[in-house]
Motif scaffolding. Structure first.
Motif, PDB file in Angstrom:
ATOM      1  N   LYS A 149       5.869  -5.619   9.150  1.00  0.00           N
ATOM      2  CA  LYS A 149       5.859  -4.939  10.628  1.00  0.00           C
ATOM      3  C   LYS A 149       6.646  -5.689  11.650  1.00  0.00           C
ATOM      4  O   LYS A 149       6.144  -6.128  12.928  1.00  0.00           O
ATOM      5  N   GLU A 166      11.074   2.035  12.858  1.00  0.00           N
ATOM      6  CA  GLU A 166      10.263   3.316  13.034  1.00  0.00           C
ATOM      7  C   GLU A 166      10.678   4.623  12.032  1.00  0.00           C
ATOM      8  O   GLU A 166      10.189   5.763  12.417  1.00  0.00           O
ATOM      9  N   HIS A 225       7.229   5.373   6.777  1.00  0.00           N
ATOM     10  CA  HIS A 225       5.747   5.286   7.218  1.00  0.00           C
ATOM     11  C   HIS A 225       4.917   4.755   6.086  1.00  0.00           C
ATOM     12  O   HIS A 225       5.281   4.939   4.834  1.00  0.00           O
ATOM     13  N   THR A 226       3.717   4.041   6.304  1.00  0.00           N
ATOM     14  CA  THR A 226       2.873   3.429   5.361  1.00  0.00           C
ATOM     15  C   THR A 226       1.760   4.785   5.069  1.00  0.00           C
ATOM     16  O   THR A 226       1.384   5.206   6.041  1.00  0.00           O
ATOM     17  N   THR A 270       4.508   1.694   1.321  1.00  0.00           N
ATOM     18  CA  THR A 270       5.703   2.302   2.446  1.00  0.00           C
ATOM     19  C   THR A 270       7.022   2.860   1.479  1.00  0.00           C
ATOM     20  O   THR A 270       7.382   2.196   0.702  1.00  0.00           O
ATOM     21  N   GLU A 325      -0.394   9.714   5.886  1.00  0.00           N
ATOM     22  CA  GLU A 325      -0.419   8.361   6.799  1.00  0.00           C
ATOM     23  C   GLU A 325      -1.807   7.826   7.305  1.00  0.00           C
ATOM     24  O   GLU A 325      -1.896   6.987   7.486  1.00  0.00           O
TER      25      GLU A 325
END
Length: 583
Positions: A248, A293, A296-297, A408, A442
């Motif tokens: 992150k 960005e 996405h996880t 991810t 997500e």
């Protein structure tokens, strides 16, 4: 560097000790930071533990003068052959354009070479088979042994997508690992020519968000942390910002290299090292780096599914598999489903999932092996095995995969399900299924926020009997429910009588699981005739009189009992567990 280099990735896969690393060494002129078993543990154990990368450069076949593209850089991805490292092999296979399957000519196909072939069929379009260690064959019988193994391999490939793939004999390290370096490899120049003829220059697209698959990470004192990997999509330039989703954090690109050569930009398909501001390299051994960005996880995913035919045994709903998504492998629980019967003939949709459609729940993935024979236990089979009860296998099947820990990954990435806990010494394929990730979930609370919109249903069938007639418009039914069932939940549902009438469950009747059925159209005269003898017989027996044997012998045979059938859908993710009938 004269002109731009076009990069292609060639995977070097095969069973442990087939000589993959020696072959990569013989082919390579430039070693990357992670080539030829540089890890101390690899050298100590004498086996490859991680992906190794090296390259050689040849003139670009058919290059037009003046186009700028004059060199073909072949990056070799040396994958470990040890069974316990299959996670790494799967990760490596997803970044290759062509696969070299290395076979020890003295042993032929072995367990891991078969698994590598399966991975190749999933992740790759082209194959070259390399028969290595021909120097170990007796000189007088060498050609005969090579011919025999070539025929064996041709037969192995016959039922795969690689039928007719070229097979070439080599000796990457004559005399074995301890032999002096003066021993020249055999067949390497012929192999390079073969690779040149087999490599199709892949279409590379610099557009779209930057995404890179990282396979090594290390720090350089005073400069920063270097991540090496293969660009899966988009492009990157010096000064760009990149995100490391696992940590992150967003970092700025300070410098870039391709096999020790500094570059200012790179694009899809290139093998690259990116130097960013310092972070602990132990935090990212492998994973993904992307445009900020853009990734996405996810906690669960909807995937398309295809069973790997060599996997023994069924793919069961609720079973756990090792799910490999990109370079990550996590445990995941599966739920299989297929098109609803009315959508069975629709053309498969490859890269999207239609939430507006209904889908049929499956106890297991459906394939020809799971088609039941005979009609015994038909109701149960129809409910559990879905379409196969009618001898049909759907063209497309899907699964909901719920991960034990979040992953991810990009949408439409390759997914492989395996049983990596199976005995690595048993001669069985541990790869169970593969597919494409169509939709990632997500939200951590996806069971409440998303799953109710996924209309997967079970078809339920219940059967009972008409016990007696009350009047022309109502009958009493039995044997459809257990004594303890709350019949109130079923009030209003339609039932079908075997005599043709349709009824509606009206209410419970007594405490023993019996119920009253209202028949809106009334019983037909024929139905009343069928039900009347049953009524008389029941009335007599119900008075507590013991019928004499001779009397019962003269009595006419009772008519065939009238059966009841109740069919409804129950949506798997409906929190209210409603029962729904089609109009």
């Amino acid at each position: 560097m004269a002109g731009r280099r076009v990069n292609v990735n060639v995977g070097v896969l095969g069973h442990i000790d087939s000589g993959k690393t020696a072959l990569a060494r013989a082919l390579s002129t430039t070693a990357s930071t992670a080539a030829f078993d540089k890890q101390p543990q690899s050298r100590e154990r004498g086996i490859t533990l991680d992906l190794g990368f090296s390259c050689f450069v040849v003139p670009l076949p058919g290059a037009e003068p003046g186009t700028g593209d004059t060199q073909l850089q072949v990056t070799l991805v040396d994958c470990p052959g040890h069974a316990s490292l299959i996670r790494t092999i799967i990760g490596g296979a997803q970044i290759i354009d062509l696969m070299m399957l290395v076979i020890d000519v003295t042993k032929g196909m072995q367990t891991q070479s078969a698994e590598c072939l399966v991975i190749g069929q999933i992740a790759c379009q082209k194959l070259v088979v390399v028969l290595n260690k021909i120097d170990l064959l007796a000189e007088g019988k060498r050609q005969a042994a090579i011919d025999k193994m070539t025929k064996k391999m041709q037969k192995t490939l016959e039922n795969t997508k690689f039928r007719g793939a070229p097979i070439i004999p080599v000796a990457a390290k004559p005399g074995g690992p301890e032999a002096p370096e003066t021993e020249a490899p055999q067949g390497i120049s012929e192999l390079i020519e073969l690779l040149k003829s087999q490599i199709s220059i892949p279409a590379r697209d610099p557009s779209g968000p930057f995404l890179m698959s990282v396979d090594h990470c290390f720090s350089i004192k005073g400069q920063g942390t270097v991540m090496t990997g293969t660009i899966l999509s988009g492009a990157i330039s010096l000064g760009d910002s990149v995100e490391i989703p696992a940590l992150k954090v967003v970092k700025k690109v300070k410098s870039m290299q391709m096999f020790h050569t500094p570059v200012t930009s790179a694009m899809q398909g290139d093998r690259l090292g990116i130097c960013v501001t310092q972070f602990d390299p132990k935090l990212l051994e492998r994973g993904l780096v992307c445009a900020p960005e853009s990734l996405h996880t996810i906690h669960a995913a909807l995937i398309s599914v295809e069973k790997i035919p060599y996997f023994r045994g069924p793919l069961q709903t609720k079973a756990k598999f090792h799910i490999t998504v990109g370079h990550e492998t996590v445990m995941g629980r599966t739920l299989f489903f297929s098109p609803a019967p009315e959508n069975l003939d629709l053309e498969p949709t490859l890269n999207s999932f239609d939430l507006s459609r209904e889908y049929l729940f499956q106890e297991q993935y459906l394939c020809k092996d799971s088609v039941p024979t005979g009609t015994e236990g038909g109701d149960e089979v129809d409910r559990k095995a879905g379409h196969t009860a009618r001898g049909q296998c759907p063209q497309q099947q899907w699964a909901l995969v719920e991960f034990e820990k979040p992953v991810t990954c990009p949408r439409l990435c390759l997914v492989i399900g395996s049983r990596l806990d199976a005995d690595i010494h048993s001669n069985t394929c541990r790869l169970a299924f593969h597919g494409v990730l169509l939709r990632g979930l997500e939200d951590k609370n996806y069971t409440e926020s998303f799953l109710p919109a996924l209309r997967v249903y079970k078809l339920k069938h219940k059967h009972g009997l008409v016990e007696r007639v009350m009047d022309d418009y109502s009958v009493i039914g039995r044997s459809l429910f257990k004594k303890e069932t709350n019949i109130q939940l079923f009030v209003g549902l339609k039932v079908q009588l075997s005599t043709g009438e349709q009824g509606i469950i009206d209410s419970a009747f007594g405490q023993s699981g019996k119920f009253k059925i209202h028949i809106p159209g009334g019983l037909s005269p024929e139905s009343k005739k069928i039900l009347t003898p049953t009524l008389k017989k029941r009335n007599r027996a119900g008075r507590g009189e013991t019928a004499k044997p001779e009397e019962s012998a003269e009595r006419p045979e009772p008519m065939q009992p009238v059966t009841l059938s109740l069919s409804f859908k129950r949506y798997v993710f409906d929190t209210q567990k409603r029962m729904v009938q089609t109009p």
